[in-house]
Design a protein around this motif. Structure first.
Motif, PDB file in Angstrom:
ATOM      1  N   CYS A   4      49.014  25.067  41.856  1.00 42.98           N
ATOM      2  CA  CYS A   4      48.182  26.221  42.198  1.00 42.98           C
ATOM      3  C   CYS A   4      47.422  25.950  43.495  1.00 42.98           C
ATOM      4  O   CYS A   4      47.062  24.800  43.778  1.00 42.98           O
ATOM      5  CB  CYS A   4      47.199  26.517  41.080  1.00 42.98           C
ATOM      6  SG  CYS A   4      48.001  26.920  39.506  1.00 42.98           S
ATOM      7  N   GLU A  12      40.839  28.581  40.849  1.00 40.11           N
ATOM      8  CA  GLU A  12      40.781  29.956  40.347  1.00 40.11           C
ATOM      9  C   GLU A  12      42.156  30.470  39.943  1.00 40.11           C
ATOM     10  O   GLU A  12      42.304  31.158  38.925  1.00 40.11           O
ATOM     11  CB  GLU A  12      40.155  30.871  41.409  1.00 40.11           C
ATOM     12  CG  GLU A  12      38.669  30.665  41.638  1.00 40.11           C
ATOM     13  CD  GLU A  12      38.352  29.434  42.470  1.00 40.11           C
ATOM     14  OE1 GLU A  12      37.181  29.020  42.478  1.00 40.11           O
ATOM     15  OE2 GLU A  12      39.295  28.876  43.094  1.00 40.11           O
ATOM     16  N   GLU A  13      43.161  30.123  40.720  1.00 37.95           N
ATOM     17  CA  GLU A  13      44.519  30.564  40.392  1.00 37.95           C
ATOM     18  C   GLU A  13      44.967  29.994  39.046  1.00 37.95           C
ATOM     19  O   GLU A  13      45.599  30.692  38.243  1.00 37.95           O
ATOM     20  CB  GLU A  13      45.497  30.146  41.489  1.00 37.95           C
ATOM     21  CG  GLU A  13      46.937  30.601  41.243  1.00 37.95           C
ATOM     22  CD  GLU A  13      47.897  30.140  42.320  1.00 37.95           C
ATOM     23  OE1 GLU A  13      49.094  29.995  41.994  1.00 37.95           O
ATOM     24  OE2 GLU A  13      47.460  29.915  43.463  1.00 37.95           O
ATOM     25  N   ASP A  62      43.057  31.714  36.182  1.00 42.67           N
ATOM     26  CA  ASP A  62      43.459  33.108  35.991  1.00 42.67           C
ATOM     27  C   ASP A  62      44.819  33.256  35.310  1.00 42.67           C
ATOM     28  O   ASP A  62      45.205  34.377  34.951  1.00 42.67           O
ATOM     29  CB  ASP A  62      43.514  33.835  37.347  1.00 42.67           C
ATOM     30  CG  ASP A  62      42.128  34.117  37.907  1.00 42.67           C
ATOM     31  OD1 ASP A  62      41.174  34.176  37.114  1.00 42.67           O
ATOM     32  OD2 ASP A  62      42.011  34.268  39.138  1.00 42.67           O
ATOM     33  N   ASP A  63      45.541  32.158  35.142  1.00 40.08           N
ATOM     34  CA  ASP A  63      46.892  32.227  34.572  1.00 40.08           C
ATOM     35  C   ASP A  63      46.803  32.428  33.053  1.00 40.08           C
ATOM     36  O   ASP A  63      46.378  31.523  32.329  1.00 40.08           O
ATOM     37  CB  ASP A  63      47.639  30.935  34.882  1.00 40.08           C
ATOM     38  CG  ASP A  63      49.088  30.966  34.422  1.00 40.08           C
ATOM     39  OD1 ASP A  63      49.467  31.874  33.646  1.00 40.08           O
ATOM     40  OD2 ASP A  63      49.857  30.076  34.835  1.00 40.08           O
ATOM     41  N   ARG A 100      36.650  33.803  31.622  1.00 43.90           N
ATOM     42  CA  ARG A 100      37.978  34.427  31.617  1.00 43.90           C
ATOM     43  C   ARG A 100      38.524  34.564  30.200  1.00 43.90           C
ATOM     44  O   ARG A 100      39.221  35.517  29.885  1.00 43.90           O
ATOM     45  CB  ARG A 100      38.935  33.601  32.482  1.00 43.90           C
ATOM     46  CG  ARG A 100      38.662  33.737  33.983  1.00 43.90           C
ATOM     47  CD  ARG A 100      39.322  32.603  34.739  1.00 43.90           C
ATOM     48  NE  ARG A 100      39.266  32.779  36.189  1.00 43.90           N
ATOM     49  CZ  ARG A 100      38.211  32.485  36.946  1.00 43.90           C
ATOM     50  NH1 ARG A 100      37.107  32.023  36.369  1.00 43.90           N
ATOM     51  NH2 ARG A 100      38.252  32.655  38.261  1.00 43.90           N
ATOM     52  N   THR A 106      40.899  32.971  28.677  1.00 44.00           N
ATOM     53  CA  THR A 106      42.363  32.962  28.550  1.00 44.00           C
ATOM     54  C   THR A 106      42.893  31.738  27.810  1.00 44.00           C
ATOM     55  O   THR A 106      43.932  31.818  27.162  1.00 44.00           O
ATOM     56  CB  THR A 106      43.011  33.022  29.945  1.00 44.00           C
ATOM     57  OG1 THR A 106      42.513  31.932  30.746  1.00 44.00           O
ATOM     58  CG2 THR A 106      42.700  34.335  30.630  1.00 44.00           C
TER      59      THR A 106
END
Length: 363
Positions: free
Chosen positions: A68, A72-73, A76-77, A102, A104
């Motif tokens: 990444c 942040e990338e 965000d996954d 997030r 996630t």
């Protein structure tokens, strides 16, 4: 010499394909986490670091398909199920807050120390609990083969009621640049392992007394290069930890005696361990010998695995088990608050020159 077999590793998860995202690309990730994870059959799928170039090198060495461009990338996954965070402790709260916002990931494995204060560590635990994220802390000395085997002996009552225990470290760690920002040469870096180990073996002490001094070699400002810590238990057990990151003028031309040894004396027996971490190579397996009343000699235990890197798969494995069962990880963030409180109590004791009740910090 009489040899013996003991349980020296915790259970491993049935499901090993959880998608793990790696945060960080330093020595501990490159030479410990990922080496151990690949041996265990775990599934690291993405990595992010402050340096894209360094992350790419680590990814290539360990067959990680995705690098990444920034943290942040990775955060965000939505396909990442577990975050493995290996960044300086002073940055963990911000990173974990971002992950919790997030929502996630299902699990986070954080490095020790979880934070540099009890208040900040408690905030990390609250964030994860509110986000329904399983938080585990990489207190991996618990899964050094000799340490885990000693826990087996204690649980089986092979040594009888513990009376006196010691951990004696005469070792020179590989300092990391970020450590200078913490102002700690031992208490929050190495002593935390040994304090957590005593908790793992014996539970929480009633009080702690710690005396420290700077070591003559370490260049950044610190007060705790050499630490002597006494733990007092309500049942009479006493534990002593010596952490000496100076070890005399070995670096300056004097012959050295580098080692980490532990000893547990019980009413019915004695166990002595030698930790392989500070030896050359650092993958040297640890050893254990023990004897009980009536034994003609020590029984020797020589496991094939070592603290570094094998214990790193054990801590991740306990987190993966918790994701399967829904129960707290074996080294949960909530439990680790008691280790953080113990370190903070030791630091306060060294400053104030009196014994401290760790329970007062938790309260």
């Amino acid at each position: 010499m009489q040899t013996t077999e003991l349980s020296y590793s915790p259970p491993f998860p049935r499901r090993k394909d959880f998608r793990i995202g790696i945060v960080g690309s330093g020595f501990i990730i490159d030479h410990c986490h990922l080496v151990s994870y690949r041996r265990a059959g775990f599934n690291p799928v993405a990595i992010a670091s402050r340096s894209w170039e360094k992350a790419s090198e680590v990814a290539a060495r360990h067959s990680i398909s995705r690098v990444c461009k920034n943290y942040e990338e990775l955060l965000d996954d939505p396909t990442i199920e577990v975050l493995d965070i290996a960044i300086p402790p002073q940055n963990q709260l911000e990173m974990i807050r971002a992950a919790c916002a997030r929502g996630t990931v299902r699990g986070i494995l954080a490095q020790k120390p979880l934070a540099l204060s009890y208040a900040e560590a408690a905030e990390i635990v609250r964030c994860c609990e509110q986000a329904a994220i399983h938080l585990s802390v990489n207190q991996n000395m618990r899964y050094d083969p000799s340490v885990h085997a000693a826990k087996t002996l204690l649980q089986e009552g092979a040594l009888g009621a513990p009376v006196f225990a010691t951990i004696d470290m005469r070792g020179i760690p590989h300092w990391q640049p970020w450590q200078a920002e913490t102002g700690s040469a031992s208490l929050w870096i190495m002593s935390i392992h040994h304090l957590d180990c005593m908790r793992y073996w014996f539970g929480d002490p009633e009080r702690v007394f710690c005396s420290t001094r700077p070591d003559p070699r370490t260049g950044f400002p610190h007060t705790d290069g050499i630490c002597t810590t006494i733990l007092e238990y309500e049942n009479g057990l006493r534990c002593v930890i010596i952490d000496d990151v100076w070890t005399g003028p070995m670096k300056e031309g004097c012959p050295g005696d580098i080692r980490i040894q532990w000893r547990i004396e019980g009413l019915s027996g004695l166990a002595i361990g030698d930790i392989g971490w500070c030896k050359d190579p650092y993958t040297t397996p640890s050893t254990l010998r023990y004897a009980r009343k009536g034994d003609p000699d020590f029984r020797h235990f020589n496991p094939p695995q070592s603290w570094f890197p094998d214990a790193f798969a054990a801590t991740m494995g306990q987190l993966l088990i918790s994701l399967q069962t829904g129960e707290l990880p074996a080294v949960s963030g909530r439990d680790n608050l008691r280790t953080i409180a113990l370190v903070e109590a030791a630091a306060l004791s060294a400053t104030q020159h009196f014994s401290v009740l760790p329970g007062k910090i938790i309260a």
